[in-house]
Design a protein around this motif. Sequence first.
Motif, PDB file in Angstrom:
ATOM      1  N   LEU A 186     -81.056   1.897  10.792  1.00 44.10           N
ATOM      2  CA  LEU A 186     -79.781   1.498  11.365  1.00 44.10           C
ATOM      3  C   LEU A 186     -79.309   2.538  12.370  1.00 44.10           C
ATOM      4  CD1 LEU A 186     -77.927   0.237   8.159  1.00 44.10           C
ATOM      5  CD2 LEU A 186     -79.045  -1.121   9.911  1.00 44.10           C
ATOM      6  N   THR A 187     -78.903   2.060  13.544  1.00 46.78           N
ATOM      7  CA  THR A 187     -78.372   2.933  14.589  1.00 46.78           C
ATOM      8  C   THR A 187     -76.887   2.705  14.837  1.00 46.78           C
ATOM      9  OG1 THR A 187     -79.045   1.339  16.288  1.00 46.78           O
ATOM     10  CG2 THR A 187     -80.619   3.095  15.722  1.00 46.78           C
ATOM     11  N   HIS A 188     -76.356   1.517  14.514  1.00 48.90           N
ATOM     12  CA  HIS A 188     -74.945   1.200  14.723  1.00 48.90           C
ATOM     13  C   HIS A 188     -74.375   0.597  13.433  1.00 48.90           C
ATOM     14  CE1 HIS A 188     -76.627   1.342  18.774  1.00 48.90           C
ATOM     15  NE2 HIS A 188     -75.416   1.600  19.211  1.00 48.90           N
ATOM     16  N   ILE A 189     -73.362   1.229  12.893  1.00 49.29           N
ATOM     17  CA  ILE A 189     -72.695   0.760  11.677  1.00 49.29           C
ATOM     18  C   ILE A 189     -71.202   0.689  11.957  1.00 49.29           C
ATOM     19  CG2 ILE A 189     -72.178   1.249   9.260  1.00 49.29           C
ATOM     20  CD1 ILE A 189     -74.837   2.641   9.020  1.00 49.29           C
ATOM     21  N   ASP A 190     -70.617  -0.468  11.688  1.00 51.47           N
ATOM     22  CA  ASP A 190     -69.190  -0.698  11.915  1.00 51.47           C
ATOM     23  C   ASP A 190     -68.574  -1.197  10.611  1.00 51.47           C
ATOM     24  OD1 ASP A 190     -66.678  -1.220  12.779  1.00 51.47           O
ATOM     25  OD2 ASP A 190     -67.221  -2.639  14.357  1.00 51.47           O
ATOM     26  N   LEU A 191     -67.759  -0.355   9.996  1.00 54.93           N
ATOM     27  CA  LEU A 191     -67.052  -0.696   8.757  1.00 54.93           C
ATOM     28  C   LEU A 191     -65.549  -0.597   8.973  1.00 54.93           C
ATOM     29  CD1 LEU A 191     -69.269   1.187   6.149  1.00 54.93           C
ATOM     30  CD2 LEU A 191     -69.378  -1.218   6.783  1.00 54.93           C
ATOM     31  N   SER A 192     -65.088  -0.954  10.151  1.00 56.48           N
ATOM     32  CA  SER A 192     -63.673  -0.833  10.474  1.00 56.48           C
ATOM     33  C   SER A 192     -62.849  -1.845   9.685  1.00 56.48           C
ATOM     34  CB  SER A 192     -63.461  -1.048  11.973  1.00 56.48           C
ATOM     35  OG  SER A 192     -63.936  -2.320  12.375  1.00 56.48           O
ATOM     36  N   ARG A 193     -61.600  -1.463   9.415  1.00 63.91           N
ATOM     37  CA  ARG A 193     -60.652  -2.300   8.678  1.00 63.91           C
ATOM     38  C   ARG A 193     -61.190  -2.689   7.304  1.00 63.91           C
ATOM     39  NH1 ARG A 193     -59.723  -2.993  13.959  1.00 63.91           N
ATOM     40  NH2 ARG A 193     -57.546  -3.130  14.644  1.00 63.91           N
ATOM     41  N   SER A 194     -61.836  -1.749   6.663  1.00 59.27           N
ATOM     42  CA  SER A 194     -62.362  -1.946   5.310  1.00 59.27           C
ATOM     43  C   SER A 194     -61.971  -0.739   4.464  1.00 59.27           C
ATOM     44  CB  SER A 194     -63.882  -2.126   5.317  1.00 59.27           C
ATOM     45  OG  SER A 194     -64.267  -3.206   6.139  1.00 59.27           O
ATOM     46  N   GLN A 195     -61.864  -0.972   3.188  1.00 61.17           N
ATOM     47  CA  GLN A 195     -61.524   0.109   2.272  1.00 61.17           C
ATOM     48  C   GLN A 195     -62.796   0.869   1.905  1.00 61.17           C
ATOM     49  OE1 GLN A 195     -59.367  -1.585  -0.975  1.00 61.17           O
ATOM     50  NE2 GLN A 195     -57.656  -2.275   0.297  1.00 61.17           N
ATOM     51  N   VAL A 196     -63.255   1.682   2.842  1.00 64.41           N
ATOM     52  CA  VAL A 196     -64.514   2.395   2.671  1.00 64.41           C
ATOM     53  C   VAL A 196     -64.273   3.651   1.839  1.00 64.41           C
ATOM     54  CG1 VAL A 196     -66.443   3.498   3.866  1.00 64.41           C
ATOM     55  CG2 VAL A 196     -65.284   1.534   4.909  1.00 64.41           C
ATOM     56  N   PRO A 197     -64.893   3.764   0.677  1.00 66.36           N
ATOM     57  CA  PRO A 197     -64.747   4.992  -0.122  1.00 66.36           C
ATOM     58  C   PRO A 197     -65.722   6.060   0.370  1.00 66.36           C
ATOM     59  CG  PRO A 197     -66.006   3.367  -1.343  1.00 66.36           C
ATOM     60  CD  PRO A 197     -65.610   2.704  -0.050  1.00 66.36           C
TER      61      PRO A 197
END
Length: 338
Positions: A186-197
Motif C-alpha cells: 500500500l502506498t496511499h491510505i486514507d482513513l479521514s473522518r474515522s475514529q482511528v485508534p
Amino acid sequence: MLSLLPKPLTMISLQHQPSMEPTLFSQTRPKRRRRFHETSTMYQLPSKKRRLEVKKTSILDLPVEILGNILSLLPQVDLVRSSRTCRAWHESATDPLLWKDIDLTGASRLNSLCGDETFPEILDSKISQCRSFHTQKQPIVYPETLCQILTRLANSQSLTSIAISVNFTRGILPFLTFFKTCAGNLTHIDLSRSQVPNCLVSAILERQGKTLVSLNLEFSAITEVSLQLITREATALKHLGIAGCLAISSRGLEHFLKRGVPETVTSLDLRWLMDTEASWLQSLLHRRNRIRRLEIDGCDKITSKAVEALTQRFPPVAIKCKARPVWTYRLHSQKMGL
C-alpha cells in the motif's frame, strides 16, 4: 337566276390553311421549371412501406468498445446489476479494466445485493484483483459484508490505494487483520473522518511503513502516540494529513513539528489545529528543507503578518492559509481570562 345564287362551300375552303408566318399561338411554350423540392430526393418523405421496413436498433447493436465506454461511467454497484441483464452485458460488465479501481461510495445500495450469507460472484472475483478501493460515506454496508470485502482485499497483490471512512465502534479486529495480512504494498491510505485508534496506526506502519507514500488521518481520534509511530516507522512518507485531530496535545504537536516530522515529507496538512504557533512552523521549515506545501487554515494563533514573514523567508514553500489579522474572540477571551 342561277348565277345570282351563292356558290356552295367546298371542303377545301373549310380546311385550315397553315401560314408560314409565325404567330402568337404557333410559338412553342417554354418548359416549366420544376421546383427544388420536386427534383431533390433528400426532402422526399419515405413511403409507408419503406417506413415499416426500417430496422429498429438497440443498445446491443453498438460495438463492444462503445458499450464498454458507457459502462465505465457507472459505479461498481450498478455494474453488478447490469451484469444480470443478459449475456452480452455480462461480458462487458465483467471486463477487468472496469474493476481496477473500485469505488463503493454509494454502497448503501450494495445491501440489497449482499445478504448476511450471500455475496455477488462478480465482487468475489474482482475485488481480489483490484488496484484501489474507496468508500467515503457512512454508513457503508452491513458489517458482515464489510468483513467479506476486507477478507478478499487482503488477498489482492496489486492493491496500492485504499480509502475507508467507517465507524470502528462495532469492531476493529477485521481492520487490524486486514492491514497486518495485506498481500499488496500500500502506498496511499486514507482513513479521514474515522475514529482511528493508535493501535490501527501501529498495525499500518508495521506492515506498510517502508512503502507508504501518503497517509491521511484528517478528523480522526489519533493522539501524539501515533505521531511518534510515524516518526519512527514512516521512512518513505511524502504526504501527511492530520487536520482536525483535536486529540493531539499541544506539547505533543510542538515536539512533532520541531523534531518529529520525517525528512521525506514534502506536504503537510495542519488545518484546524488551534494550538499551532508560527514559531513551531519556522523551526519546522528551517529544519526540513524538503517541505513544499503547508496548509494551516483555521490555525487561530497564526496571524497574517506571521504568514507573510514565513513566505518571505521560505519562498519555495506554498503556504495555504486564510489567516486573520487579529486573534479570534476565543483566544482573546483566554488571554483576558474571561
